[in-house]
Scaffold this active site. Structure first.
Site, PDB file in Angstrom:
ATOM      1  CG  ASP A 102      -1.848   1.141   1.322  1.00  0.00           C
ATOM      2  OD1 ASP A 102      -2.294   1.611   0.262  1.00  0.00           O
ATOM      3  OD2 ASP A 102      -2.136   1.589   2.442  1.00  0.00           O
ATOM      4  CG  ASP A 104      -1.800   7.377   1.528  1.00  0.00           C
ATOM      5  OD1 ASP A 104      -0.989   8.301   1.379  1.00  0.00           O
ATOM      6  OD2 ASP A 104      -2.761   7.173   0.750  1.00  0.00           O
ATOM      7  CG  ASP A 387      -2.398   1.914   6.809  1.00  0.00           C
ATOM      8  OD1 ASP A 387      -2.347   1.885   5.569  1.00  0.00           O
ATOM      9  OD2 ASP A 387      -3.241   2.584   7.440  1.00  0.00           O
TER      10      ASP A 387
END
Length: 549
Positions: A102, A104, A387
């Site tokens: 990912d 961010d 995250d």
């Protein structure tokens, strides 16, 4: 290992009977509270009078207190490495051929300074576009208020921490900025702390009436939601809980949709982006060892491109075999209908049908099923990092058998707290005291009950002290008083590995095998320190329960 040292020291104490010489041999238990040798028979050496019993219990208490102090030398602290990778499941990096990421809070770690910007912008949107009272503008972002993983009961305006068994941790329920008394919380849920499964958040953290805040961007959202509720309650204004919740959520969403957050970061990447050089080192190292890399993010290409140029350099795309932006996770993993679209350097979409995914080309949207068909990257040879436990990892692990790594930035701070002498002593004594309470509850006389009540009160105070070390309102994101949190339960279920940042990979060889610790089940658990250090290993009431089969 300090843990082994504690065990050995306790064993030496056991063999010496808690004194300086060898323990005298005895076939009967030598301490009160360990259970009678037979039904109805008193334990040898048990004091006879109530006063003697009370004095005896306090003597045991003082012995345990001294023992805990003696068994915890200064070097017992700092056992855990904040830069380590922790395994929920055994995984060998030797078997991983493809790494996915990912963007961010995975490739790009953001500074906490971003949160007040999100809070302030969403607060102003509420006032200026949703016509909320001007008085809300007096509220500022409090970074110490909320933690990730909390649940919000929309109809009750209740922000709370829930454990792995769906129980609200008492003392962690807030309406607005004010704590809700335990008695009121229990009354609100029909005389129990338990939240039924049908009310809990669903697979992606959204239930019919309760939502779980799972990503790091939700910290300013929880803060703003609590501040707005606090204002309405403080000014005795009537409001519909569902409307208020939706308006705050929409205001936070507008900050992202309108690109405000992207603009702040792009204007000052040195301020907002952390560990960029470490991200470059991780990616370069993997490519140098022949690994294939891909990126799947919900962020737009222009934003990702600027961030990656800052961290990695202008040729960052050459490190990745596939780059997918605006993927619309988690539906990317479940919706077969959205095709891939090619994106040119100017951000324009092409109309041609995608029959293969090419290195150096940017793709938008798409779906995982076409991704698997076109790349043939399947199963445990793929390791994906993200995250968000739901949006990034859940489907990949449960539906597709990929290996997954969770990025948990809060882990670094929590480990540093765990490594403190204050935490170690508080937790160890709390466990020892709990062991005493469990073993001494056989005494039912009034004097003993007063002693046990005093111990119970001290234990509760220790719990609150330990909780406040992490966060005064909600404690650790991983633990309630003794159970794992609901967040921890999902972390274990949806990730093979978890770590504070992607840079933790630099501490391990690319063929390293991670072995999870064999954490004990309750029937396998180590003895309470009280049992370990006195040799009283007889189960209470075992004789009385002998007839049960």
């Amino acid at each position: 290992m300090a843990g082994a040292g504690l065990w050995a020291a306790a064993r030496r104490w056991l063999l010496c009977g808690g004194h300086g010489g060898p323990r005298a041999a005895s076939s009967a238990p030598s301490c009160p509270g360990c259970g009678p040798p037979g039904p109805g028979a008193p334990c040898p050496g048990t004091p006879r009078s109530a006063a003697d019993l009370g004095a005896h219990l306090w003597a045991r208490y003082q012995d345990m207190r001294k023992l805990v102090h003696d068994l915890l030398p200064p070097e017992v602290c700092s056992l855990l490495n904040p830069a380590a990778i922790y395994a929920n499941n055994e995984i060998s990096l030797r078997d991983v051929e493809v790494y996915g990421f990912d963007y961010d809070y995975t490739l790009a770690q953001y500074a906490d300074a971003l949160h007040p910007e999100i809070f302030n912008a969403a607060r102003d949107i509420l006032i200026e576009h949703y016509k909320y009272p001007e008085g809300i503008r007096k509220y500022d972002y409090n970074p110490s208020f909320a933690i990730r993983g909390l649940h919000y009961d929309i109809q009750k305006s209740l922000l709370m921490k829930i454990d792995a068994f769906h129980y609200v941790q008492l003392g962690t329920a807030y309406r607005g900025l004010q704590p809700v008394p335990d008695e009121e919380v229990i009354d609100l849920y029909g005389g129990t702390q338990h939240i039924p499964l049908y009310q809990m958040s669903g697979f992606y953290g959204k239930g019919p009436s309760i939502k779980q805040f799972m990503d790091i961007f939700s910290l300013p959202e929880m803060a703003l939601l609590s501040c707005v509720v606090d204002y309405f309650l403080g000014h005795s204004l009537e409001f519909d809980q569902a409307h208020l919740y939706k308006d705050v959520t929409d205001a936070i969403r507008d900050v992202h949709v309108k690109g405000l957050m992207y603009q702040w970061i792009e204007r000052d990447m040195e301020k907002y982006i952390l560990r960029g050089d470490e991200t470059f080192a991780v990616l370069s190292r993997l490519v140098a060892h022949g690994k294939q890399l891909f990126l799947i993010t919900n962020s737009p290409f222009s934003f990702v491109d600027k961030g990656m140029r800052h961290m990695v350099g202008p040729d960052w795309r050459q490190l990745f075999d596939v780059v997918i932006v605006q993927a619309d996770k988690p539906s990317f993993f479940t919706d077969r209908r959205k095709p891939f679209r090619k994106l040119d350097e100017k951000g324009s979409l092409h109309w041609d049908r995608i029959t293969r995914l090419e290195k150096g080309t940017i793709y938008r949207q798409g779906n995982l099923f076409d991704f698997l068909r076109l790349t043939e990257w399947r199963g445990p040879r793929v390791l994906y990092f993200g995250d968000h436990l739901y949006s990034d990892l859940a489907d990949l692990m449960l539906r597709h058998g990929w290996r997954t790594g969770a990025i948990i930035p809060e882990l670094e701070r929590e480990i540093r707290i765990i490594n403190t002498e204050q935490y170690m002593h508080s937790l160890t004594w709390q466990q020892a005291l709990t062991g005493l309470l469990e073993r001494m509850q056989t005494y039912q006389d009034a004097e003993s009950q007063q002693v046990l009540a005093a111990w119970m009160k001290e234990r509760q105070e220790l719990r609150y002290i330990t909780k406040a070390l992490f966060n005064a309102q909600f404690g650790s994101i991983f633990r309630t008083f003794h159970n794992p949190t609901y967040f921890s339960r999902r972390l274990v279920r949806f990730s093979d590995l978890y770590m504070a940042s992607l840079s933790c990979l630099l501490n391990y060889r690319v063929d390293f095998t991670f072995y999870p610790r064999r954490t004990p089940l309750q029937h396998e658990a180590p003895l309470w320190m009280d049992q370990l250090c006195t040799g009283c290993m007889k189960t209470p009431f075992l004789g009385d329960m002998a007839h049960i089969r």
